[in-house]
Scaffold this motif. Structure first.
Motif, PDB file in Angstrom:
ATOM      1  N   LEU A  56       0.816  -1.203   0.000  1.00  0.00           N
ATOM      2  CA  LEU A  56       0.000   0.000   0.000  1.00  0.00           C
ATOM      3  C   LEU A  56       0.860   1.267   0.000  1.00  0.00           C
ATOM      4  O   LEU A  56       0.528   2.239  -0.688  1.00  0.00           O
ATOM      5  CB  LEU A  56      -0.928  -0.018   1.219  1.00  0.00           C
ATOM      6  CG  LEU A  56      -2.011   1.034   1.277  1.00  0.00           C
ATOM      7  CD1 LEU A  56      -2.907   0.927   0.052  1.00  0.00           C
ATOM      8  CD2 LEU A  56      -2.827   0.879   2.532  1.00  0.00           C
ATOM      9  N   ALA A  57       1.946   1.260   0.717  1.00  0.00           N
ATOM     10  CA  ALA A  57       2.801   2.451   0.791  1.00  0.00           C
ATOM     11  C   ALA A  57       3.402   2.786  -0.569  1.00  0.00           C
ATOM     12  O   ALA A  57       3.453   3.949  -0.972  1.00  0.00           O
ATOM     13  CB  ALA A  57       3.907   2.236   1.813  1.00  0.00           C
ATOM     14  N   ILE A  62       3.537   6.035  -5.598  1.00  0.00           N
ATOM     15  CA  ILE A  62       3.409   6.145  -7.051  1.00  0.00           C
ATOM     16  C   ILE A  62       2.283   7.105  -7.406  1.00  0.00           C
ATOM     17  O   ILE A  62       2.413   7.941  -8.302  1.00  0.00           O
ATOM     18  CB  ILE A  62       3.176   4.757  -7.674  1.00  0.00           C
ATOM     19  CG1 ILE A  62       4.444   3.912  -7.547  1.00  0.00           C
ATOM     20  CG2 ILE A  62       2.763   4.867  -9.130  1.00  0.00           C
ATOM     21  CD1 ILE A  62       4.258   2.458  -7.921  1.00  0.00           C
ATOM     22  N   ARG A  63       1.183   7.009  -6.686  1.00  0.00           N
ATOM     23  CA  ARG A  63       0.046   7.902  -6.940  1.00  0.00           C
ATOM     24  C   ARG A  63       0.415   9.358  -6.646  1.00  0.00           C
ATOM     25  O   ARG A  63       0.094  10.262  -7.417  1.00  0.00           O
ATOM     26  CB  ARG A  63      -1.129   7.474  -6.084  1.00  0.00           C
ATOM     27  CG  ARG A  63      -2.346   8.345  -6.236  1.00  0.00           C
ATOM     28  CD  ARG A  63      -3.465   7.827  -5.389  1.00  0.00           C
ATOM     29  NE  ARG A  63      -4.542   8.796  -5.288  1.00  0.00           N
ATOM     30  CZ  ARG A  63      -5.509   8.730  -4.424  1.00  0.00           C
ATOM     31  NH1 ARG A  63      -5.562   7.727  -3.571  1.00  0.00           N
ATOM     32  NH2 ARG A  63      -6.434   9.646  -4.387  1.00  0.00           N
ATOM     33  N   ALA A  64       1.107   9.602  -5.542  1.00  0.00           N
ATOM     34  CA  ALA A  64       1.523  10.959  -5.186  1.00  0.00           C
ATOM     35  C   ALA A  64       2.487  11.520  -6.228  1.00  0.00           C
ATOM     36  O   ALA A  64       2.408  12.695  -6.597  1.00  0.00           O
ATOM     37  CB  ALA A  64       2.171  10.967  -3.805  1.00  0.00           C
TER      38      ALA A  64
END
Length: 185
Positions: A56-57, A62-64
């Motif tokens: 999850l981290a 990657i999303r950020a």
């Protein structure tokens, strides 16, 4: 008797049997280690994961990163558009120097639609006739409406069509649409 659920899953191949050697062993505390104080529970070692499985981290990271790059690209695009707009405005300002025909003692008002609202420019009788015939145009610059010749209005249209507030087309000016050109509002 029927096989247990575990045996059925193993036979079908859905679940693989995990050998004792492959299971991660909990870490043994060293002899000199102190037990943790407080109410916190000791942390268990993370389960072993495949390289294809993403935690999850890292997904959040990657999303950020993607969002940050999108924001940066949008800011660069906005800055580029602002630069182009400033350059166009400077070109129009330079073109209009000494070409403005507005008079302080104008006694007529010519109304026109610009930007979804009714605007007005003060003109004299000769300018009103020339404006209605299409020999003069109106350019919006710095919140003011400037009266200019047709050639200058066409050049402004070529640079930035949004700055040209009014330029009557001579072909449509001669058409009889039922509204007289000298109508005063």
């Amino acid at each position: 008797m029927a096989d247990s659920l575990r045996d059925q899953l193993l036979k079908s191949g859905i679940v693989k049997q995990v050998r004792e050697e492959q299971r991660p062993k909990p870490p043994q505390p060293s002899r000199g280690a102190r037990p943790p104080q407080g109410k916190a529970k000791p942390h268990a070692s993370p389960a072993r994961r495949d390289s294809s499985e993403m935690d999850l981290a890292s997904a959040y990271a990657i999303r950020a990163q993607a969002e940050a790059s999108e924001r940066k690209r949008a800011e660069q695009e906005a800055a580029e558009l602002a630069r182009i707009k400033r350059e166009r405005k400077a070109k129009i300002q330079k073109l209009l120097e000494g070409q403005v025909l507005n008079k302080a003692d104008a006694d007529h008002v010519r109304h026109f639609e610009y930007g979804g609202k009714i605007r007005r420019v003060h003109v004299d009788a000769d300018q009103l006739a020339a404006l209605n015939e299409g020999r003069l145009g109106v350019v919006q610059q710095n919140g003011r409406y400037l009266l200019v010749g047709q050639a200058i209005a066409e050049q402004v249209r070529a640079i930035d069509p949004h700055q040209l507030a009014l330029l009557v087309d001579p072909q449509t000016a001669t058409d009889d649409d039922g509204v007289p050109d000298d109508l005063m509002w």
